[in-house]
Design a protein around this motif. Sequence first.
Motif, PDB file in Angstrom:
ATOM      1  N   LYS A 115      -5.326 -10.059   4.219  1.00 51.26           N
ATOM      2  CA  LYS A 115      -6.643  -9.828   3.633  1.00 51.26           C
ATOM      3  C   LYS A 115      -7.171  -8.418   3.893  1.00 51.26           C
ATOM      4  O   LYS A 115      -8.127  -7.987   3.240  1.00 51.26           O
ATOM      5  CB  LYS A 115      -7.634 -10.852   4.190  1.00 51.26           C
ATOM      6  CG  LYS A 115      -7.335 -12.284   3.772  1.00 51.26           C
ATOM      7  CD  LYS A 115      -8.379 -13.231   4.312  1.00 51.26           C
ATOM      8  CE  LYS A 115      -8.080 -14.660   3.866  1.00 51.26           C
ATOM      9  NZ  LYS A 115      -9.081 -15.615   4.396  1.00 51.26           N
ATOM     10  N   LEU A 116      -6.597  -7.704   4.836  1.00 53.21           N
ATOM     11  CA  LEU A 116      -7.052  -6.349   5.140  1.00 53.21           C
ATOM     12  C   LEU A 116      -6.416  -5.300   4.234  1.00 53.21           C
ATOM     13  O   LEU A 116      -6.778  -4.125   4.314  1.00 53.21           O
ATOM     14  CB  LEU A 116      -6.723  -6.006   6.602  1.00 53.21           C
ATOM     15  CG  LEU A 116      -7.365  -6.889   7.671  1.00 53.21           C
ATOM     16  CD1 LEU A 116      -6.882  -6.467   9.041  1.00 53.21           C
ATOM     17  CD2 LEU A 116      -8.870  -6.824   7.592  1.00 53.21           C
ATOM     18  N   ARG A 117      -5.486  -5.722   3.396  1.00 46.24           N
ATOM     19  CA  ARG A 117      -4.749  -4.745   2.596  1.00 46.24           C
ATOM     20  C   ARG A 117      -5.657  -4.041   1.584  1.00 46.24           C
ATOM     21  O   ARG A 117      -5.551  -2.822   1.391  1.00 46.24           O
ATOM     22  CB  ARG A 117      -3.608  -5.451   1.868  1.00 46.24           C
ATOM     23  CG  ARG A 117      -2.574  -4.500   1.298  1.00 46.24           C
ATOM     24  CD  ARG A 117      -1.504  -5.250   0.563  1.00 46.24           C
ATOM     25  NE  ARG A 117      -0.423  -4.377   0.183  1.00 46.24           N
ATOM     26  CZ  ARG A 117       0.474  -4.674  -0.731  1.00 46.24           C
ATOM     27  NH1 ARG A 117       0.407  -5.838  -1.355  1.00 46.24           N
ATOM     28  NH2 ARG A 117       1.446  -3.840  -1.046  1.00 46.24           N
ATOM     29  N   ASP A 118      -6.572  -4.762   0.946  1.00 43.08           N
ATOM     30  CA  ASP A 118      -7.469  -4.147  -0.032  1.00 43.08           C
ATOM     31  C   ASP A 118      -8.430  -3.169   0.633  1.00 43.08           C
ATOM     32  O   ASP A 118      -8.730  -2.098   0.071  1.00 43.08           O
ATOM     33  CB  ASP A 118      -8.258  -5.225  -0.778  1.00 43.08           C
ATOM     34  CG  ASP A 118      -7.366  -6.085  -1.657  1.00 43.08           C
ATOM     35  OD1 ASP A 118      -6.254  -5.625  -2.005  1.00 43.08           O
ATOM     36  OD2 ASP A 118      -7.760  -7.227  -1.990  1.00 43.08           O
ATOM     37  N   ASP A 119      -8.921  -3.511   1.819  1.00 37.42           N
ATOM     38  CA  ASP A 119      -9.820  -2.595   2.524  1.00 37.42           C
ATOM     39  C   ASP A 119      -9.091  -1.321   2.929  1.00 37.42           C
ATOM     40  O   ASP A 119      -9.672  -0.226   2.881  1.00 37.42           O
ATOM     41  CB  ASP A 119     -10.394  -3.280   3.770  1.00 37.42           C
ATOM     42  CG  ASP A 119     -11.248  -4.486   3.410  1.00 37.42           C
ATOM     43  OD1 ASP A 119     -11.756  -4.515   2.275  1.00 37.42           O
ATOM     44  OD2 ASP A 119     -11.387  -5.404   4.249  1.00 37.42           O
ATOM     45  N   VAL A 144       2.850   3.738   0.114  1.00 35.25           N
ATOM     46  CA  VAL A 144       2.031   3.384   1.280  1.00 35.25           C
ATOM     47  C   VAL A 144       1.715   1.893   1.284  1.00 35.25           C
ATOM     48  O   VAL A 144       1.838   1.216   2.320  1.00 35.25           O
ATOM     49  CB  VAL A 144       0.746   4.224   1.302  1.00 35.25           C
ATOM     50  CG1 VAL A 144      -0.180   3.759   2.427  1.00 35.25           C
ATOM     51  CG2 VAL A 144       1.072   5.694   1.470  1.00 35.25           C
ATOM     52  N   LEU A 145       1.312   1.354   0.128  1.00 33.62           N
ATOM     53  CA  LEU A 145       0.923  -0.056   0.075  1.00 33.62           C
ATOM     54  C   LEU A 145       2.095  -0.968   0.386  1.00 33.62           C
ATOM     55  O   LEU A 145       1.908  -2.058   0.947  1.00 33.62           O
ATOM     56  CB  LEU A 145       0.351  -0.387  -1.303  1.00 33.62           C
ATOM     57  CG  LEU A 145      -1.029   0.189  -1.624  1.00 33.62           C
ATOM     58  CD1 LEU A 145      -1.489  -0.269  -2.990  1.00 33.62           C
ATOM     59  CD2 LEU A 145      -2.040  -0.209  -0.571  1.00 33.62           C
ATOM     60  N   ARG A 146       3.303  -0.584   0.024  1.00 31.76           N
ATOM     61  CA  ARG A 146       4.463  -1.426   0.310  1.00 31.76           C
ATOM     62  C   ARG A 146       4.880  -1.355   1.772  1.00 31.76           C
ATOM     63  O   ARG A 146       5.771  -2.089   2.194  1.00 31.76           O
ATOM     64  CB  ARG A 146       5.623  -1.019  -0.596  1.00 31.76           C
ATOM     65  CG  ARG A 146       5.352  -1.382  -2.054  1.00 31.76           C
ATOM     66  CD  ARG A 146       6.416  -0.867  -2.984  1.00 31.76           C
ATOM     67  NE  ARG A 146       6.108  -1.226  -4.377  1.00 31.76           N
ATOM     68  CZ  ARG A 146       6.855  -0.904  -5.428  1.00 31.76           C
ATOM     69  NH1 ARG A 146       7.964  -0.198  -5.242  1.00 31.76           N
ATOM     70  NH2 ARG A 146       6.509  -1.266  -6.640  1.00 31.76           N
ATOM     71  N   ALA A 154       4.620   8.790   3.642  1.00 36.89           N
ATOM     72  CA  ALA A 154       4.008   7.470   3.483  1.00 36.89           C
ATOM     73  C   ALA A 154       3.968   6.708   4.800  1.00 36.89           C
ATOM     74  O   ALA A 154       3.001   5.975   5.070  1.00 36.89           O
ATOM     75  CB  ALA A 154       4.768   6.670   2.423  1.00 36.89           C
ATOM     76  N   SER A 155       4.980   6.862   5.635  1.00 35.52           N
ATOM     77  CA  SER A 155       4.979   6.169   6.922  1.00 35.52           C
ATOM     78  C   SER A 155       3.874   6.690   7.840  1.00 35.52           C
ATOM     79  O   SER A 155       3.214   5.910   8.549  1.00 35.52           O
ATOM     80  CB  SER A 155       6.344   6.323   7.600  1.00 35.52           C
ATOM     81  OG  SER A 155       6.610   7.688   7.875  1.00 35.52           O
ATOM     82  N   GLN A 156       3.611   7.998   7.807  1.00 38.89           N
ATOM     83  CA  GLN A 156       2.523   8.545   8.620  1.00 38.89           C
ATOM     84  C   GLN A 156       1.163   8.107   8.089  1.00 38.89           C
ATOM     85  O   GLN A 156       0.254   7.780   8.864  1.00 38.89           O
ATOM     86  CB  GLN A 156       2.615  10.081   8.631  1.00 38.89           C
ATOM     87  CG  GLN A 156       3.880  10.629   9.253  1.00 38.89           C
ATOM     88  CD  GLN A 156       4.000  10.304  10.726  1.00 38.89           C
ATOM     89  OE1 GLN A 156       2.989  10.291  11.444  1.00 38.89           O
ATOM     90  NE2 GLN A 156       5.202  10.044  11.192  1.00 38.89           N
ATOM     91  N   ILE A 157       1.013   8.074   6.768  1.00 34.99           N
ATOM     92  CA  ILE A 157      -0.265   7.649   6.183  1.00 34.99           C
ATOM     93  C   ILE A 157      -0.530   6.180   6.508  1.00 34.99           C
ATOM     94  O   ILE A 157      -1.658   5.795   6.845  1.00 34.99           O
ATOM     95  CB  ILE A 157      -0.251   7.885   4.663  1.00 34.99           C
ATOM     96  CG1 ILE A 157      -0.153   9.377   4.358  1.00 34.99           C
ATOM     97  CG2 ILE A 157      -1.510   7.306   4.028  1.00 34.99           C
ATOM     98  CD1 ILE A 157       0.004   9.680   2.888  1.00 34.99           C
TER      99      ILE A 157
END
Length: 255
Positions: free
Chosen positions: A179-183, A171-173, A95-98
């Motif tokens: 605002k860039l999180r959804d993109d 990954v999301l956490r 997850a850190s690499q992704i």
Amino acid sequence: GLESGSLGGRGGAKLFRRSVLVRSLRGKGSEIPRVLEGFTLDFSHLSFFYQQMSVASQSFNGNLKKAVAGLRRINLDGLRWRVFDAKGQVLGRLASQISTVVQGKDKPIYAPNRDDGDMCIVLNAKDICVTGRKLTDKYYRWHTGYIGHLKERSLKDQMAKDPTEVIRKAVLRMLPRNKLRDDRDRKLRIFSGSKHPFGDRPLEPYVMPPRQVRELRPRARRAMVRAQKKAEQQEEGGNKISKGKKREEISERCV
């Protein structure tokens, strides 16, 4: 056809706005064909996009609508398609690499206010590994909004239900809450198996960096050496006992 808002909902509202634009440009005859030409190019682009996806997804047996959802909202110009194989990988390290690739931190042009990350395709999510006792001790908790409705689900149950959500949550956490999180979430495509509908894209396999194992501390090293010596002594003792039994059997036969 464009001026009549025959469609309901969002489609009707869009056609109504476009018809208003056409009416406003009615006096400028040279600019109306440009607007209409833009409509035809847009729809032809969408049809070509769906035609490509249908050809590439012939060997994909999963949910195609979910797999390609939101791709039209991503500007794919200049983006690379990186493929991550999650088979045998540790959840947190993968997850850190992704998250690094999705944010574009591996590029020299990285800026925290721009979304320059590449597309990430994660395969074999069902074969992800975790360390320690996280499989039974790690829980995902959420609240429904009703009194006393605090829900929880263990990592083991989540892997059985939907293993793709395990990697997505990890990954999301790791991404900043802006605002860039959804993109960036739209650029992440996770599949439980090894098949995906993006075979027509220029895919680049991502090579995971080697894992650096920390050296054992002196006390732990001495304990490991003592355990190895004890196991060797037990094996030698068992061999001696077996040899003694064989000698006794041979002597009894001779008598």
